[in-house]
Design a protein around this motif. Structure first.
Motif, mmCIF file in Angstrom:
data_model
loop_
_atom_site.group_PDB
_atom_site.id
_atom_site.type_symbol
_atom_site.label_atom_id
_atom_site.label_comp_id
_atom_site.label_asym_id
_atom_site.label_seq_id
_atom_site.Cartn_x
_atom_site.Cartn_y
_atom_site.Cartn_z
ATOM 1 N N GLY A 143 -4.561 3.005 7.564
ATOM 2 C CA GLY A 143 -3.321 2.793 6.254
ATOM 3 C C GLY A 143 -2.377 3.832 5.536
ATOM 4 O O GLY A 143 -1.790 3.664 5.832
ATOM 5 N N GLN A 144 -3.416 5.290 5.681
ATOM 6 C CA GLN A 144 -2.539 6.090 5.980
ATOM 7 C C GLN A 144 -1.060 6.317 7.087
ATOM 8 O O GLN A 144 0.255 6.435 6.443
ATOM 9 N N ARG A 145 -1.186 5.608 8.351
ATOM 10 C CA ARG A 145 -0.583 6.059 8.837
ATOM 11 C C ARG A 145 0.543 4.778 8.661
ATOM 12 O O ARG A 145 1.952 4.559 8.644
ATOM 13 N N VAL A 146 -0.127 4.072 7.679
ATOM 14 C CA VAL A 146 1.393 2.689 7.940
ATOM 15 C C VAL A 146 2.153 3.245 6.274
ATOM 16 O O VAL A 146 3.480 2.958 6.346
ATOM 17 N N ARG A 147 1.252 3.724 6.207
ATOM 18 C CA ARG A 147 2.167 3.655 4.255
ATOM 19 C C ARG A 147 3.239 4.985 5.015
ATOM 20 O O ARG A 147 4.519 5.031 3.981
ATOM 21 N N THR A 148 3.158 5.842 5.322
ATOM 22 C CA THR A 148 4.036 6.728 5.869
ATOM 23 C C THR A 148 4.955 6.686 7.032
ATOM 24 O O THR A 148 6.207 6.968 6.867
ATOM 25 N N MET A 149 4.998 6.061 7.635
ATOM 26 C CA MET A 149 5.869 5.388 8.733
ATOM 27 C C MET A 149 6.991 4.113 7.736
ATOM 28 O O MET A 149 8.567 3.986 8.388
#
Length: 320
Positions: free
Chosen positions: A38-44
């Motif tokens: 989830g954090q990766r999706v938010r960051t990207m």
């Protein structure tokens, strides 16, 4: 039982979001994975200046699904995650990577995809710390192939004839860890075994002196380990038909030389065929292949010895 209120979750919503939300990352590795995802999706999404609404419109998924995904909730569908990745213009594997990639990884990956065989070989040499210009010690032979290929039997014969040291990789792993391979698999799982296998192989590759190494049949399953083997040893694939593999393993079990007995069923033959088909392209990367089908041990040993002597050159003395 408490009644359920609200609308039924849509097809694009993560399954089990409520239960995942109550799990703690420290207690649940799957919850930790979902949180990182989830954090990766938010960051990207943030890097690309995309709002949730914009990502929703581009991917065709609901904003609720994206919010749950970014919140680390639910059992994510790989197909829907692929749609999210495509909408953001990123690679699916970057979202699912086990560890965070270094900042330069996308550049390196793109360069490697465009590189030729020589450039890739040089990059591997530099990254592995290998010496320039070498293909590994000349007096090092590794035998690969499925269980029952004859690696241990032929390896011992070859080592005796050449006056070299014979090593079985699995026995080395057992010696280093004080557990049998079966116990390592049962207690720690395949991932730990593969890590121990790579470490043992690396230490053997650094050990001085001529050596014949008999490997486990699944060594090709871990790309880094297999590449280390190919670069450090003259590797020979001992090839046989599935029926011969099964027959030899059953003979070993009857003599008490194999840890497990091969089931007497057609399923065993189908399984061996499936494994062989999947591994053949990897086994075929060996420097040489010897087909052991319908041949005696003496015949195969003679061909193997001649092959190794030819590889070493006419100036080699046995036991030197």
């Amino acid at each position: 039982m408490p009644s359920r209120t609200g609308s039924r979750p849509g097809a694009d919503e993560p399954v089990g979001a409520a239960t995942a939300a109550g799990a703690t990352e420290a207690d649940d590795p799957e919850a930790e994975f979902l949180a990182v995802l989830g954090q990766r999706v938010r960051t990207m999404r943030a890097v690309r200046a995309m709002s949730r609404k914009m990502l929703s419109q581009t991917s065709g998924l609901s904003e609720r699904y994206i919010a749950q995904l970014e919140g680390g909730q639910g059992n994510v569908s790989i197909i829907l995650l692929r749609r999210v990745a495509l909408a953001m213009g990123v690679r699916l594997e970057d979202l699912l990577a086990a560890v965070e990639s270094p900042p330069d990884w996308p550049v390196l990956r793109d360069l490697l995809q465009k590189a030729n065989a020589d450039q890739i070989a040089e990059a591997k040499r530099v990254l592995s710390g290998a010496a320039a210009g070498g293909e590994g010690p000349a007096q090092r032979v590794a035998l690969i192939g499925l269980r029952g290929a004859g690696k241990s039997t032929l390896g011992r014969i070859l080592a005796e004839r050449m006056g070299w040291t014979f090593v079985e990789l699995n026995r080395e792993i057992e010696r280093e860890n004080g557990l049998s391979v079966a116990e390592i698999f049962a207690i720690y799982g395949q991932e730990t075994y593969r890590r121990l296998e790579q470490g043992a192989l690396r230490r053997l590759a650094e050990r001085p002196g001529p050596m014949v190494l008999a490997t486990g049949g699944g060594i090709v399953a871990e790309p880094v380990t297999f590449d280390l083997l190919l670069s450090s040893f003259f590797t020979v694939w001992l090839k046989a038909r599935p029926e011969e593999h099964i027959h030899r393993v059953r003979e070993q079990a009857a003599k008490g030389l194999a840890p497990t007995r091969m089931p007497d069923s057609d399923n065993a033959l189908r399984e061996i065929r499936g494994i062989l088909v999947s591994r053949e392209p990897l086994y075929a990367r060996a420097r040489a292949v010897i087909d052991t089908a319908d041949r005696t041990v003496a015949e195969t040993a003679g061909e193997l010895t001649g092959l190794v002597e030819s590889h070493l050159g006419t100036g080699h003395r046995r036991g030197a």
